[in-house]
Scaffold this motif. Structure first.
Motif, mmCIF file in Angstrom:
data_model
loop_
_atom_site.group_PDB
_atom_site.id
_atom_site.type_symbol
_atom_site.label_atom_id
_atom_site.label_comp_id
_atom_site.label_asym_id
_atom_site.label_seq_id
_atom_site.Cartn_x
_atom_site.Cartn_y
_atom_site.Cartn_z
ATOM 1 N N UNK A 104 0.807 -1.219 0.000
ATOM 2 C CA UNK A 104 0.000 0.000 0.000
ATOM 3 C C UNK A 104 0.845 1.275 0.000
ATOM 4 N N UNK A 105 2.080 1.176 0.458
ATOM 5 C CA UNK A 105 2.872 2.387 0.748
ATOM 6 C C UNK A 105 4.301 2.172 0.255
ATOM 7 N N UNK A 106 4.797 3.074 -0.621
ATOM 8 C CA UNK A 106 6.186 3.053 -1.090
ATOM 9 C C UNK A 106 6.807 4.412 -0.824
ATOM 10 N N UNK A 107 7.884 4.441 -0.060
ATOM 11 C CA UNK A 107 8.608 5.678 0.247
ATOM 12 C C UNK A 107 10.082 5.460 -0.104
ATOM 13 N N UNK A 108 10.497 5.956 -1.294
ATOM 14 C CA UNK A 108 11.875 5.835 -1.763
ATOM 15 C C UNK A 108 12.505 7.209 -1.999
ATOM 16 N N UNK A 109 11.945 8.272 -1.466
ATOM 17 C CA UNK A 109 12.409 9.623 -1.781
ATOM 18 C C UNK A 109 13.811 9.884 -1.250
ATOM 19 N N UNK A 110 14.476 10.864 -1.884
ATOM 20 C CA UNK A 110 15.792 11.350 -1.449
ATOM 21 C C UNK A 110 16.841 10.247 -1.422
ATOM 22 N N UNK A 111 16.916 9.497 -2.503
ATOM 23 C CA UNK A 111 17.971 8.512 -2.703
ATOM 24 C C UNK A 111 18.581 8.755 -4.083
ATOM 25 N N UNK A 112 19.243 7.760 -4.637
ATOM 26 C CA UNK A 112 19.826 7.880 -5.981
ATOM 27 C C UNK A 112 19.440 6.678 -6.829
ATOM 28 N N UNK A 113 18.161 6.320 -6.790
ATOM 29 C CA UNK A 113 17.672 5.249 -7.648
ATOM 30 C C UNK A 113 17.671 5.725 -9.101
ATOM 31 N N UNK A 114 18.085 4.847 -10.009
ATOM 32 C CA UNK A 114 18.117 5.194 -11.421
ATOM 33 C C UNK A 114 17.299 4.180 -12.209
ATOM 34 N N UNK A 115 17.244 4.422 -13.512
ATOM 35 C CA UNK A 115 16.409 3.567 -14.349
ATOM 36 C C UNK A 115 14.999 4.110 -14.447
ATOM 37 N N UNK A 116 14.109 3.318 -14.955
ATOM 38 C CA UNK A 116 12.726 3.739 -15.145
ATOM 39 C C UNK A 116 11.842 3.227 -14.015
ATOM 40 N N UNK A 117 10.646 3.789 -13.932
ATOM 41 C CA UNK A 117 9.666 3.295 -12.965
ATOM 42 C C UNK A 117 9.197 1.914 -13.415
ATOM 43 N N UNK A 118 9.265 0.901 -12.561
ATOM 44 C CA UNK A 118 8.860 -0.453 -12.977
ATOM 45 C C UNK A 118 7.411 -0.489 -13.447
ATOM 46 N N UNK A 119 7.197 -1.000 -14.632
ATOM 47 C CA UNK A 119 5.836 -1.107 -15.141
ATOM 48 C C UNK A 119 5.007 -2.091 -14.329
ATOM 49 N N UNK A 120 5.699 -3.111 -13.760
ATOM 50 C CA UNK A 120 4.934 -4.106 -13.002
ATOM 51 C C UNK A 120 4.457 -3.578 -11.655
ATOM 52 N N UNK A 121 4.784 -2.318 -11.348
ATOM 53 C CA UNK A 121 4.214 -1.695 -10.153
ATOM 54 C C UNK A 121 2.697 -1.626 -10.269
ATOM 55 N N UNK A 122 2.206 -1.622 -11.502
ATOM 56 C CA UNK A 122 0.758 -1.549 -11.716
ATOM 57 C C UNK A 122 0.035 -2.773 -11.171
ATOM 58 N N UNK A 123 0.773 -3.862 -10.881
ATOM 59 C CA UNK A 123 0.160 -5.065 -10.317
ATOM 60 C C UNK A 123 -0.122 -4.927 -8.825
ATOM 61 N N UNK A 124 0.453 -3.883 -8.206
ATOM 62 C CA UNK A 124 0.219 -3.636 -6.773
ATOM 63 C C UNK A 124 -1.077 -2.849 -6.635
ATOM 64 N N UNK A 125 -2.192 -3.514 -6.795
ATOM 65 C CA UNK A 125 -3.488 -2.850 -6.877
ATOM 66 C C UNK A 125 -3.892 -2.153 -5.584
ATOM 67 N N UNK A 126 -3.215 -2.479 -4.480
ATOM 68 C CA UNK A 126 -3.585 -1.877 -3.192
ATOM 69 C C UNK A 126 -2.847 -0.569 -2.917
ATOM 70 N N UNK A 127 -1.938 -0.171 -3.809
ATOM 71 C CA UNK A 127 -1.124 1.018 -3.562
ATOM 72 C C UNK A 127 -1.996 2.268 -3.407
ATOM 73 N N UNK A 128 -1.723 3.017 -2.334
ATOM 74 C CA UNK A 128 -2.396 4.299 -2.113
ATOM 75 C C UNK A 128 -1.393 5.440 -2.052
ATOM 76 N N UNK A 129 -0.094 5.123 -1.825
ATOM 77 C CA UNK A 129 0.910 6.175 -1.642
ATOM 78 C C UNK A 129 2.206 5.747 -2.321
ATOM 79 N N UNK A 130 2.724 6.606 -3.225
ATOM 80 C CA UNK A 130 4.006 6.371 -3.897
ATOM 81 C C UNK A 130 4.810 7.662 -3.856
ATOM 82 N N UNK A 131 6.015 7.601 -3.278
ATOM 83 C CA UNK A 131 6.879 8.775 -3.192
ATOM 84 C C UNK A 131 8.267 8.406 -3.704
#
Length: 744
Positions: A104-131
């Motif tokens: 439901x909750x992803x908090x990855x802010x203020x790091x140095x992640x690279x690459x693209x946003x994973x398309x398979x994130x769309x399978x996490x149907x319960x997500x309410x918060x992405x940062x």
């Protein structure tokens, strides 16, 4: 075989091997979560803080750092919080985040992640918060993100995306907050945004968006509109055309930022419908016409920036009477006529910029009642006459620019850092205060000036010019800012009073704390400080009569060597000055206790009740041993003889937005409870190092600092504690949890 394919094969092999060695007690569901997290760890190349040290096969993954499992499903991951950990790694499509079906909750802010946003994130149907704010992500924002129908908050700002904002993002009708600031996005603002049902925060600033502003207030009877927006930030793009009239339907709007675009035409009068607006930024556009008087309906307005446009005509008096601005910038326009006398009603005004216009006439004396002014910029206009002596009341004025006008007369000595160049001033230049520092003043282009310090290289004054000075300057001007500024600092906390051995013949007066203070006359203080030179200030009090028969009162206190608390919390500024400052937990707790004692003394320590009205870090001063003192008491802000049964007053006390209670904005009344509220905000800021500012993206979901802290209690306290506090994690968690619970 490219690098991506190699990593994909590597992860599949790891996944298979881990599956063979996973304890049989795991169910298929929690085994999937377990293996997905381990695969995610493998994609992270650098972990400077050891945030993932606990991510191993010997510890239950629900106890791993940053992982939270659900209550209804205790063996499934519902939250991943790895924000501000300095992590470097890939968020490529090959990580198995899509298998965390209860997430439901992803908090990855203020790091140095690279690459693209994973398309398979769309399978996490319960997500309410992405940062994912402030990383190095690239590529397009995937269309698949529009399948997260339960998503309520999406923060992707400060990355290096490309392409357009997906039109299908309007499918996320539950989305209430979206931040895409500084993402390199192009194209038009999707009209599908109007399909959001409960929007409150829309941040698209600092991109390359083009086209016009869509009719954001257009009502759709079936699926709603953006009428619920509170924050709308579209500044620093390439938007053009007029502001749509439908914006007048966004009745809940509090912050509107459209600066740095190519918008044209007039400001529509429908802005008067936005009665909750407290910050309006329209600077650096091509607006024209007069400033609409309908803005007077925005009675909560605290910040108004209309600079660098083509506005003409007079400054509307109605706006000055009805608003409570503390920042007003109308510079670089074509405004005419004189400065309205009604400016005197803006007692909370901290900065006023009317430069680069066609304003004329005299500088009004009423500006002397704007006692909170710190910066006054009137340069490049057509003003004439003398600098009014009433400006000596502006004890906090630090920057003054009156250059490129037709001002005349002598230069008063009470001024702070100033630019008076290219006017028609005459007579002797003072040699005290700011006039001892050539880098703090600019006097070029005034050919009739004389005297001053040698570095100014001005001709010596004749007897005529000296006589003129004595005629024009009154005794109050000789007193100047040095004493007035110091007199504004009243340290009511833990008086560590180091007195010099007094003259036995000098009288004493009792203080509130029982310590006797040396009482000096005006003449004694003037003589003993060599004309109130800052280098010769004493420790003492003065209640006397000046040489013109006026009452004179002054309080002089010791210099506080450690400066303000604000400088210790803003460690980045301190680093730029060549010194890294930081407070450990015990020091912060001691400061909080000192300020609490001060507040209690103000409210209960004497017969009268004193309301401070502006408790904030910049008004907390620290001495050599880090004892905190409460400062910045302007004399107009001290209320005395308030009956115990009525702890409120209608006296205009300056307050800073974010620190004063909301009810201060709805009336002129103040109370001791307001100081208690400000103290609570101060303590929360001390232990989280987050300012209670509406412009802070990190607080946008919660709305304010107190809600931000409350949302983290009791299980996520460590996530909001200032990471610079130098102490073991266990002790931080114990102490900060107790403090936060006590405050709330």
């Amino acid at each position: 075989m490219d690098l991506i394919e190699k990593r994909l094969i590597e992860r599949r092999i790891i996944f298979s091997c881990l599956a063979l060695h996973t304890p049989s007690t795991f169910s298929s569901n929690n085994q999937t979560d377990f293996l997905s997290l381990l695969a995610m760890k493998k994609s992270i190349d650098v972990d400077p803080n050891g945030a993932l040290n606990s991510w191993n096969r010997t510890t239950n993954f629900c106890r791993w750092n940053g992982i939270t499992c659900g209550r209804m499903h205790p063996d499934r991951v519902v939250a991943i919080n790895l924000g501000s950990e300095g992590l470097i790694g890939s968020l490529s499509p090959h990580i198995e985040i899509g298998l965390l079906r209860r997430l439901e909750y992803i908090e990855f802010s203020n790091n140095s992640f690279f690459g693209s946003i994973p398309k398979n994130m769309s399978q996490c149907k319960s997500l309410v918060y992405v940062n994912l704010i402030n990383n190095d992500l690239s590529g397009n924002i995937p269309l698949e993100i529009s399948l997260l129908y339960n998503l309520q908050s999406l923060y992707l700002g400060k990355n290096t995306f490309s392409g357009h904002i997906p039109q299908t993002i309007g499918n996320l009708t539950s989305l209430g907050a979206i931040s895409l600031r500084l993402c390199g996005l192009i194209g038009e603002i999707p009209k599908s945004f109007s399909r959001f049902r409960r929007p409150s925060f829309l941040q698209l600033a600092q991109n390359n968006l083009t086209g016009t502003i869509p009719p954001v207030g257009k009502i759709h009877s079936e699926i709603g509109s953006l009428v619920g927006l509170k924050h709308l930030r579209l500044s620093n793009n390439n938007l053009e055309g007029p502001i749509p009239l439908s914006i007048g339907r966004i009745f809940n709007l509090q912050i509107l930022e459209l600066g740095g675009n190519r918008l044209t035409s007039r400001i529509p009068p429908v802005f008067g419908n936005l009665t909750l607006l407290y910050s309006l930024s329209l600077e650096r556009n091509n607006f024209s016409g007069t400033i609409p008087t309908s803005l007077a309906n925005c009675t909560k307005m605290q910040m108004l920036d209309l600079s660098i446009n083509n506005f003409d005509g007079p400054i509307p008096q109605e706006i000055l009477i009805s608003t409570v601005c503390n920042f007003l910038d109308l510079s670089h326009n074509a405004l005419t006529n004189s400065i309205p006398l009604e400016f005197g009603s803006l007692r909370n005004l901290e900065e006023l910029d009317l430069s680069n216009n066609k304003l004329s006439g005299l500088i009004p004396r009423s500006l002397g009642t704007c006692v909170s002014l710190e910066g006054l910029y009137l340069h490049d206009n057509l003003f004439e006459g003398e600098i009014p002596k009433e400006l000596s009341s502006l004890m906090g004025l630090t920057d003054l620019d009156l250059s490129l006008n037709n001002l005349s007369g002598s230069i008063p000595s009470f001024l702070g850092n100033l630019n008076l160049s290219f006017n028609s001033f005459q007579g002797r230049v003072p040699t005290t205060g700011v006039f001892k520092n050539t880098s703090a003043i600019s006097l070029e282009g005034n050919i009739e000036l004389c005297g001053g310090i040698l570095e100014l290289d001005l001709p010596p004054c004749t007897s005529t010019s000296v006589a003129s000075k004595k005629k024009n300057l009154s005794t109050p001007l000789k007193i100047g800012i040095p004493v007035a500024g110091v007199a504004a600092i009243l340290c009511f906390v833990v008086f560590i009073y180091k007195r010099r051995t007094p003259d036995k013949n000098m009288p004493y007066v009792p203080s509130f704390t029982g310590i006797r203070f040396l009482s000096l006359s005006y003449a004694d203080l003037l003589k003993g400080t060599s004309g109130f030179a800052e280098t010769n200030l004493v420790v003492s009090v003065c209640e006397s009569i000046d040489f013109r028969g006026n009452d004179f009162k002054a309080l002089v206190y010791e210099f506080k060597a450690k400066g303000s608390l604000d400088k210790w919390l803003c460690c980045i500024n301190s680093e730029q000055e060549g010194e890294f400052r930081n407070l450990d937990l015990i020091e912060r707790l001691g400061i909080a206790i000192d300020v609490a004692h001060a507040r209690e003394y103000l409210h209960c320590g004497i017969d009268s009740i004193i309301i401070h009205g502006d408790l904030k870090p910049s008004n907390i001063l620290l001495d050599e041993d880090m004892t905190a003192c409460v400062g910045d008491f302007g004399l107009s802000k001290i209320t005395s003889s308030i009956p115990e049964s009525s702890s409120s007053s209608t006296i205009g006390i300056r307050g800073t937005f974010g620190y004063v209670p909301p009810e201060y904005g709805m009336s002129n009344s103040v109370s001791t409870k307001g100081d208690v509220y400000s103290y609570g905000i101060l303590v929360l800021e001390m232990f989280t190092n987050r300012r209670p500012s509406p412009t802070d993206d990190s607080l946008s979901e919660n709305g304010n600092l107190q809600n931000f802290v409350s949302a983290a209690l009791p299980n996520r306290v460590m996530e909001i504690v200032d990471p610079l506090i130098r102490m073991g994690p266990h002790m931080i968690e114990t102490v900060s949890w107790k403090i936060a619970c006590a405050l709330l």
